[in-house]
Structure formats: C-alpha cells, structure tokens
Design an enzyme around this catalytic site. Structure first.
Site, PDB file in Angstrom:
ATOM      1  N   ASN A  10      -5.811  -2.698   1.006  1.00 18.58           N
ATOM      2  CA  ASN A  10      -5.516  -2.602   2.046  1.00 18.58           C
ATOM      3  C   ASN A  10      -6.836  -2.908   3.005  1.00 18.58           C
ATOM      4  O   ASN A  10      -8.788  -2.723   2.871  1.00 18.58           O
ATOM      5  CB  ASN A  10      -6.056  -1.177   2.691  1.00 18.58           C
ATOM      6  N   LYS A  12      -7.801  -3.666   5.409  1.00 14.32           N
ATOM      7  CA  LYS A  12      -8.237  -3.819   7.360  1.00 14.32           C
ATOM      8  C   LYS A  12      -9.288  -4.835   7.666  1.00 14.32           C
ATOM      9  O   LYS A  12      -7.655  -5.607   7.788  1.00 14.32           O
ATOM     10  CB  LYS A  12      -9.870  -2.510   7.308  1.00 14.32           C
ATOM     11  N   HIS A  96      -2.384   5.865   8.157  1.00  9.70           N
ATOM     12  CA  HIS A  96      -3.482   5.304   7.979  1.00  9.70           C
ATOM     13  C   HIS A  96      -4.222   5.623   9.149  1.00  9.70           C
ATOM     14  O   HIS A  96      -4.095   6.695   9.890  1.00  9.70           O
ATOM     15  CB  HIS A  96      -3.875   3.983   7.384  1.00  9.70           C
ATOM     16  N   GLU A  98      -7.418   5.562   9.684  1.00  5.93           N
ATOM     17  CA  GLU A  98      -8.304   5.126  10.146  1.00  5.93           C
ATOM     18  C   GLU A  98      -7.581   5.575  11.911  1.00  5.93           C
ATOM     19  O   GLU A  98      -7.475   4.580  12.744  1.00  5.93           O
ATOM     20  CB  GLU A  98      -8.562   4.013  10.218  1.00  5.93           C
ATOM     21  N   GLU A 168      -4.548  10.176   1.019  1.00  4.84           N
ATOM     22  CA  GLU A 168      -5.843   9.660   1.466  1.00  4.84           C
ATOM     23  C   GLU A 168      -6.391  10.858   1.764  1.00  4.84           C
ATOM     24  O   GLU A 168      -7.082  10.869   2.794  1.00  4.84           O
ATOM     25  CB  GLU A 168      -5.556   8.611   1.674  1.00  4.84           C
ATOM     26  N   GLY A 174     -14.273   5.567   1.751  1.00  5.39           N
ATOM     27  CA  GLY A 174     -14.769   4.212   2.276  1.00  5.39           C
ATOM     28  C   GLY A 174     -16.524   4.782   2.422  1.00  5.39           C
ATOM     29  O   GLY A 174     -17.369   4.473   2.644  1.00  5.39           O
ATOM     30  N   SER A 214     -12.007   5.734  -2.058  1.00  7.55           N
ATOM     31  CA  SER A 214     -13.082   5.063  -3.183  1.00  7.55           C
ATOM     32  C   SER A 214     -12.192   4.805  -4.415  1.00  7.55           C
ATOM     33  O   SER A 214     -12.728   5.372  -5.355  1.00  7.55           O
ATOM     34  CB  SER A 214     -14.612   6.051  -2.869  1.00  7.55           C
TER      35      SER A 214
HETATM   36  C1  PEP Z   1      -8.530   3.029   2.471  1.00 10.15           C
HETATM   37  O1  PEP Z   1      -8.503   1.645   3.594  1.00 10.15           O
HETATM   38  O2  PEP Z   1      -6.877   3.401   2.400  1.00 10.15           O
HETATM   39  C2  PEP Z   1      -9.151   3.395   1.340  1.00 10.15           C
HETATM   40  C3  PEP Z   1      -8.683   4.251   0.870  1.00 10.15           C
HETATM   41  O3  PEP Z   1      -9.861   2.814   1.279  1.00 10.15           O
HETATM   42  P1  PEP Z   1     -11.885   2.689   0.060  1.00 10.15           P
HETATM   43  O4  PEP Z   1     -10.958   2.762  -1.048  1.00 10.15           O
HETATM   44  O5  PEP Z   1     -12.531   1.220   0.591  1.00 10.15           O
HETATM   45  O6  PEP Z   1     -12.077   4.157   0.613  1.00 10.15           O
END
Ligand code: PEP
Length: 256
Positions: A10, A12, A96, A98, A168, A174, A214
């Site tokens: 992803n 973003k 997601h 976010e 997630e 992040g 992460s």
């Molecule tokens: C994500 O954006 O779905 C995500 C898991 O980000 P990150 O790997 O940066 O934590």
C-alpha cells in the site's frame, strides 16, 4: 488447505509518476517471475495507469487503495470500480484504518463498497483492526468481529469467498511496532472461526487473511510461519523495492 500467499504493498499518498515507475521496474527486476505468491502494488490513483504500463505481463499485479460504491455520478474526488478496472486493477483495498480514522469511513460505507466491488471481477482486500485503547481495554475480539460482521453484512457465500481479509492493528501501522506473531495468529484464528461459523469450514479454510502493521524483512518470516497468516499488507516497506522484494523472498522461503 494450501492457500496461495498474498503480499500487497500500500503506497498510500507517495510517489509521482517517475518515482512510481522506477520503483515498480526495480521490483519486477528483483522478484522475477515469482508467481508462487500473489504480489500486488496499490499506488495512488494518479499513477495507476503509469504503473500498469510497467507491470503488464509481469508477476506484479495492480490494486487500488480505495473505491466508491456508486457506478458513477456527482461524487467529487471519488473513483468508481469501472475506472479501476479500466486502469488494469484486479484488487481494491476497502476500509483501511486511515480511511476510517481520517475520512470517517463507516462500516456501512465499507459494506456498500464491498458489495459494489464484488459485483465486478475486482477482489476486495478488507481491512479490520483495533486501536491501542481497544486492545488495552481487552476489546480486540469484539472490535474486529464487529467490523467484519458489519462490513460483510448480507454478503452471500459466493461473494464472501472472494474477500481477502487484512488484520491490521491500528497501533502497529506506520509505528514500527509489530504485533508478535503469536498475537497476530490469535486474531487471525478468531477471524477464520467467524467465517467458519457464518459461512462454512470450506470457505474459512480457503480465505486468505493477511497481517498488516510494520511488516519488514526482519519480521516477515516469523509472521508468515503462523498457521493462519497467509500474507501481508505492507505500507512503509513497500515503498522501497529492495525491502519489499525481501519480504516476498522471506515469505517464499517460509512456504517452500
Ligand atoms: C498499511 O498501510 O496498511 C500498513 C500496514 O502500513 P505499515 O506497513 O507502514 O505499518
């Protein structure tokens, strides 16, 4: 049941056209023809077409980060399923954290999006996950199952069988904090049990459930080794083709 590993990046709100094409060119070079895993990149809408030009005919597939539930209309700033299909997308991320957190996306909207995506040949990657406060208040199961139940409301078994789920935990996105493989496995198992109870053992056994939060080359192998973790949704590390390709390699090492 042998579920094909699935790794999605992803991106973003990162990368201009030149950056996106360079990234994906390098990724294609690094992963070669590795089709033992479904490998997907989800760039911003503005570069979908440019990335498609590079990945066409390679092992890298294309996904979108969001989609609207209406076919077309006066919805300023939104993008429809037909537009995504037109750009060569095969997947769309739905719900997601976010989007939920910063754009107030509700479970009802997510349900509409899922239904729309499933009415086409696109496959949804449905995200669920608890916040740190919810984890500390011991509400993980209630939160993730509530999100899953409301998102998948009224989906028939054939529709549900096409959903890819991503667990997630919001506190791990992040932040550099990863759920331990054991913590993640526990939630994946809860999600799979829900699918089994609401649909069937067969549907639960074939559904791919990804972990996101992460994920990096250093932690990928132990996460993927868990029985109910079938792949990863990767944010930050997917922006760097070297890191992303290493995650793919770690996953494949684990499978083989
Ligand atoms: C994500 O954006 O779905 C995500 C898991 O980000 P990150 O790997 O940066 O934590």
């Amino acid at each position: 049941m042998n579920r094909k590993a699935f790794i999605a990046g992803n991106w973003k709100m990162f990368k201009t056209r030149a950056e996106a094409q360079a990234t994906v060119r390098e990724l294609v070079r690094l992963v070669g023809d590795g089709r033992e895993v479904d490998l997907v990149v989800c760039p911003p809408f503005t570069v979908l077409w440019a990335v498609r030009e590079v990945v066409r005919g390679t092992a890298v597939q294309l996904g979108a980060q969001n989609v609207h539930w209406e076919e077309q209309g006066a919805y300023t700033g939104e993008v429809s399923v037909s537009m995504l299909l037109d750009c060569g997308c095969r997947y769309a991320i739905v719900g997601h954290s976010e989007r939920r957190q910063f754009f107030h996306e509700s479970d009802e909207a997510i349900n509409l999006k899922l239904k729309k995506v499933l009415s086409t040949e696109l496959l949804p990657i449905l995200c669920v996950g608890e916040s740190l406060e919810q984890r500390e208040a011991d509400q993980v199961q209630e939160v993730v199952l509530g999100q899953l139940e409301r998102a998948m409301k009224e989906l028939t078994a054939p529709q549900a069988s096409r959903v890819i789920i991503a667990y997630e935990p919001v506190w791990a996105i992040g932040t550099g904090k990863t759920a331990t493989p054991e913590l993640a496995q526990e939630v994946h198992c809860i999600l799979r049990r829900w699918l089994s109870n609401h649909y069937s053992d067969a549907l639960a056994a074939q559904t791919r459930i990804l972990y996101g939060g992460s994920v990096k080359p250093e932690n990928a192998r132990r996460l993927m080794a868990q029985e109910d973790i079938d792949g990863a949704l990767v944010g930050g590390a997917s922006l760097d083709p070297q890191l992303f390709a290493k995650i793919v390699k770690e996953t494949l090492t684990n499978i083989n």
